[in-house]
Design an enzyme around this catalytic site. Structure first.
Site, mmCIF file in Angstrom:
data_model
loop_
_atom_site.group_PDB
_atom_site.id
_atom_site.type_symbol
_atom_site.label_atom_id
_atom_site.label_comp_id
_atom_site.label_asym_id
_atom_site.label_seq_id
_atom_site.Cartn_x
_atom_site.Cartn_y
_atom_site.Cartn_z
ATOM 1 N N GLN A 139 -5.634 -1.853 10.568
ATOM 2 C CA GLN A 139 -5.329 -3.285 10.523
ATOM 3 C C GLN A 139 -5.268 -3.807 11.961
ATOM 4 O O GLN A 139 -4.341 -3.473 12.702
ATOM 5 C CB GLN A 139 -3.985 -3.513 9.841
ATOM 6 C CG GLN A 139 -3.926 -3.051 8.396
ATOM 7 C CD GLN A 139 -4.413 -4.110 7.433
ATOM 8 O OE1 GLN A 139 -5.189 -3.832 6.552
ATOM 9 N NE2 GLN A 139 -3.966 -5.332 7.606
ATOM 10 N N ASP A 198 -11.564 1.972 3.441
ATOM 11 C CA ASP A 198 -11.855 0.541 3.375
ATOM 12 C C ASP A 198 -13.357 0.277 3.320
ATOM 13 O O ASP A 198 -13.783 -0.858 3.106
ATOM 14 C CB ASP A 198 -11.250 -0.187 4.585
ATOM 15 C CG ASP A 198 -10.010 -0.995 4.194
ATOM 16 O OD1 ASP A 198 -9.814 -1.205 2.990
ATOM 17 O OD2 ASP A 198 -9.263 -1.398 5.085
ATOM 18 N N LYS A 247 0.828 -1.210 0.000
ATOM 19 C CA LYS A 247 0.000 0.000 0.000
ATOM 20 C C LYS A 247 0.862 1.259 0.000
ATOM 21 O O LYS A 247 0.632 2.192 -0.773
ATOM 22 C CB LYS A 247 -0.914 0.012 1.229
ATOM 23 C CG LYS A 247 -2.014 -1.022 1.221
ATOM 24 C CD LYS A 247 -2.732 -1.016 2.563
ATOM 25 C CE LYS A 247 -3.819 -2.084 2.595
ATOM 26 N NZ LYS A 247 -4.452 -2.210 3.915
#
Length: 849
Positions: free
Chosen positions: A96, A121, A52
């Protein structure tokens, strides 16, 4: 499949890169920011996050990887999310979470703590709800399902009417993938590990998406011939042939599946790179949404202000009551830093940007208490010649339009107060020229209830004249004349009218042309409001009472006998204080990264002292505490603004600075070295965009002199080399080397315009180290010296002159100032402003009604 996948991925990334570049052309100050907040440490997460961050950099997005340990509590995770939510330089946030955190973490609570507009997300209840409802144009679509859909479309397979099977029902992949396929008109079946006859269900799929988290669970023989297979799995399995002892595989057995599938994602771990690419695709949506500042009442609480100490002006700015100084009087002050620059050039040095960038570095990145204290810009130059003054790029005060325009009306208050004085001067000259002494006195001290009474301001004038009387009927004729007649010499009037607009046709005007003024015309002019002496007074005052006294002592003209005429003599000083009673309160705003900023006062450096207010600095120094920092900016270069900061502002305030930050740029130093002239709107000559060490070294003489100027005051200097993309490593190194050789405590490169506080962390660290050195502060000259001697010292020490020579006009002004230092409807002879005043203790307005 491998070649096709690579081409599609490359096309998507190139398209996104162009999109970001196009947006930057529309708004050069914008750079999309992404934060990946990782809790714990897992191999699959680390791999995904590194992909990312790398992809973000390639496209032009600032990506930051924030790590919290596996031991982080839910409260610590939520606190970090709140910080990112309120950071206006960050537009996207990914969280995360670990599978095995030490403390219990409510995943739903954490997910929903992310601001929906930053939830790239698409996992918050708001975005997930919109997706399940089919509102695809009004939500963030989770990046993995979005990447899957992009890949399916690129294969040329039409989704509409196809049978699709999704294996896995997670909120990250399975559930949103089901919704996306459904709203694209596929017939969708969602399966999981307990689905009966899973191979049979898979065999019906034209489109198969697998995200179940089980290594190589789906076998090739299950798959329908020619199906599109998207593998979202990232799994680690033992492999003794690898140095790490393990390898990455997907949820689909790739070797057998590729014999059956029409298309299958070729990389073990599947759709990861495409997921990252689609994550970047949200930037255009985010960019279209303006940065949302913290609510100003929330910021006020953060910095330690009580609710009754703050006056809100909407959601983004507030005034701070002076009562806080009494509450915090026992609190030790923080460290005091002044930002100045080399001699300004048309290329600019970036003092304001550096001030804000340094504050963001100290606060948002180094976690120190910090305040910026800056001047309010004049609306005139904002509209006229230089645009805004809020900083730039990712180091600026927001909202910038509020900052650059009316703010809370301080400049308008100064305009009103200044012009009241101007009106009082001309009205007084008019009435004195048309009335006898007795008539003038009777109007100045009118009968009320059968008796005459002096106002407090008039009693002050009597005391100044040495007349110790309070009864108007007891004055002699000689005393009446002295009291009533100011006898202003029209040619000596130094007070001008002002407005906060660059209006060139008002530079010289003739006033008094109306027939009602009976021929009493004179030449006058308009100045810009920030040139008013009232602005300088506002910046130097320390309290309401102090401001009242300073406003009263302002000299506006001279009598024909050579005596100075003040606003107190005019009877207007109390009314001025009333007009300025709100303007004296500092204005609270914030940086792009949510750090507090006081914006207060804005005198020009070429005609005044060029620094923001003492009050703002003093309040900020109390609020940050002994380990915190207050960063203020001195106008113009170190030779003007910094010299006045030390000799005037620090002398009046009693504050002692710890560090000078001297801002320099390679481009501006090249101009000082004899580089070609720069013309606004024209391309820069090659000398400024190509490496030229010889020219640069010559120009460093200016930087060397400004370092020397700061050292006259005994304060350590840190040089901030404000970098541009055309600067070479050799050029930047040369400036830093020469700065240290000239006696700078340190010299560091900065990239805060492009990177915000992160680009000024090295500067912040250098400033922190410099602030710990022993203070040796001293003034350049003694206040009791004659004016000519003060001028000589400044000229010799700061500008390098051998000596000074005063022309006759200058000598006359020196003598005049030396003598003075110890000491629309027409206005009637005795205006009401004689009765208007302010009680500095209660702030009650007296005499208005």
């Amino acid at each position: 499949p491998v070649g096709f996948y690579s081409v599609v991925l490359s096309q998507v990334r190139e398209r996104l890169k162009k999109d970001v570049e196009q947006m930057k052309l529309q708004d050069p100050n914008f750079r999309p920011g992404l934060v990946v907040l990782q809790v714990g440490d897992r191999d699959d997460s680390n791999l995904y996050i590194s992909m990312k961050v790398k992809a973000a950099a390639e496209i032009g997005i600032n990506a930051t990887h924030m790590r919290l340990p596996k031991t982080a509590t839910e409260e610590e995770v939520l606190h970090s999310i709140t910080e990112v939510n309120e950071n206006s330089a960050v537009h996207g946030l990914i969280v995360q979470l670990p599978l095995d955190s030490i403390h219990k973490i409510d995943t739903e609570k954490v997910t929903n703590a992310v601001a929906p507009e930053k939830d790239v997300d698409g996992l918050t209840s708001i975005n997930a709800g919109k997706l399940s409802r089919g509102d695809l144009g009004d939500c963030f679509i989770p990046c993995t399902p979005n990447g899957c859909m992009e890949l399916i479309r690129q294969t040329g397979v039409s989704v509409a009417g196809k049978r699709a099977v999704v294996i896995g029902r997670s909120k990250i992949v399975g559930a949103p993938m089901h919704d996306l396929l459904l709203w694209n008109h596929a017939t969708v079946t969602t399966c999981h590990s307990k689905t009966a006859d899973l191979p049979g269900e898979v065999g019906k799929a034209d489109i198969l998406v697998v995200g179940i988290g089980k290594a190589e669970m789906v076998k090739g023989e299950w798959i329908k011939k020619g199906a599109v297979v998207i593998d979202c799995g990232i799994n680690h399995i033992p492999d003794e042939t690898k140095a790490s002892g393990k390898r990455v595989v997907g949820d689909v057995h790739y070797a057998s599946a590729k014999e059956q599938a029409g298309f299958i994602t070729p990389v073990p771990g599947g759709v990861g790179p495409m997921t990252v690419a689609m994550l970047m695709a949200v930037s255009d949506i985010v960019i279209s949404r303006s940065c949302v500042p913290k609510s100003i009442d929330h910021l006020a609480r953060e910095v330690g202000l009580l609710s009754d100490e703050v006056e809100l002006y909407g959601k983004t700015k507030a005034k701070v009551q002076l009562s806080i100084m009494k509450r915090l009087q026992a609190q030790p002050d923080g460290k005091y830093v002044v930002v100045t620059g080399i001699t300004p050039t048309p290329l600019g040095e970036g003092k304001s940007t550096t001030t804000i960038g340094l504050v963001q570095a100290l606060g948002a990145h180094m976690k120190l208490n910090v305040f910026a204290c800056v001047r309010q810009p004049s609306q005139g130059p904002t509209f006229g010649i230089k645009g805004g003054a809020a900083g730039g790029g990712y180091s600026q005060v927001i909202p910038m339009e509020e900052f650059n325009l009316h703010l809370t009306g301080d400049i308008h208050a100064i305009t009103a107060a200044n012009n009241l004085v101007a009106a009082a001067i001309d009205a007084r000259m008019f009435h004195e020229s048309t009335q006898s002494d007795k008539a003038l006195y009777n109007r100045l001290v009118p009968l009320s209830g059968g008796q005459r009474k002096f106002s407090p301001i008039q009693i002050n004038r009597l005391k100044k004249l040495g007349i110790e009387k309070t009864d108007p009927s007891t004055l002699t004729e000689e005393e009446i004349t002295r009291f009533a007649r100011l006898d202003i010499d029209p040619s000596s009037v130094t007070w001008q009218r002002v407005l906060d607009t660059n209006d060139r046709f008002l530079r010289k005007i003739t006033i008094g042309q109306s027939p009602t003024e009976k021929g009493y015309t004179r030449e006058a002019q308009f100045d810009i409001t920030v040139a008013s002496e009232i602005m300088a007074v506002l910046a130097l005052t320390s309290s309401l009472e102090d401001m009242r006294q300073r406003l009263a002592k302002m000299v506006v003209a001279t009598s024909r006998s050579g005596d100075p005429i003040t606003t107190e003599d005019l009877g207007v000083s109390g009314a001025l204080t009333v007009l300025m009673k709100d303007a004296i309160k500092p204005n609270l705003m914030q940086t792009l990264e949510g750090n507090p900023v006081f914006v207060h006062a804005g005198p020009f450096a070429n005609i005044a002292h060029g620094n923001s207010s003492i009050l703002a600095d003093k309040i900020a120094l109390k609020l940050v505490g002994p380990e915190g920092f207050v960063v203020t900016e001195a106008g113009f270069g170190a030779d003007i603004g910094m010299e006045k900061f030390f000799n005037i502002k620090c002398r009046y305030s009693g504050l002692r600075p710890h560090v000078v930050v001297l801002v320099a740029t390679v481009r501006a130093l090249k101009m000082h070295g004899g580089g070609p002239t720069v013309t606004a709107g024209m391309p820069l000559p090659k000398e400024y965009i190509e490496e030229n060490l010889e020219l640069l070294e010559k120009g460093c003489s200016n930087m060397r002199k400004q370092i020397e100027n700061a050292q006259h005051f005994g304060v350590p200097v840190v040089v901030a080399v404000n970098g541009f993309k055309t600067d070479t490593e050799a050029e930047l190194d040369l400036v830093c080397k020469m700065a240290r050789a000239a006696g700078a405590f340190d010299a560091v490169r900065c990239s805060h315009w492009a990177e915000g506080g992160a680009g000024a962390v090295a500067l912040g660290q250098a400033v922190q180290r410099a602030s710990e050195t022993p203070s040796k502060f001293k003034f350049l000259y003694d206040l009791e010296l004659p004016i000519a001697d003060k001028i000589r010292i400044i000229a010799q020490k700061i500008y390098g002159a051998d000596d000074i020579e005063l022309l006759p006009e200058a000598q006359h002004k020196v003598e005049l100032y030396t003598k003075q230092m110890p000491t629309i409807p027409g206005l009637p002879t005795r205006p009401c402003f004689y009765d208007i005043d302010l009680d500095p203790e209660t702030e009650q307005v007296n005499g208005l009604f």
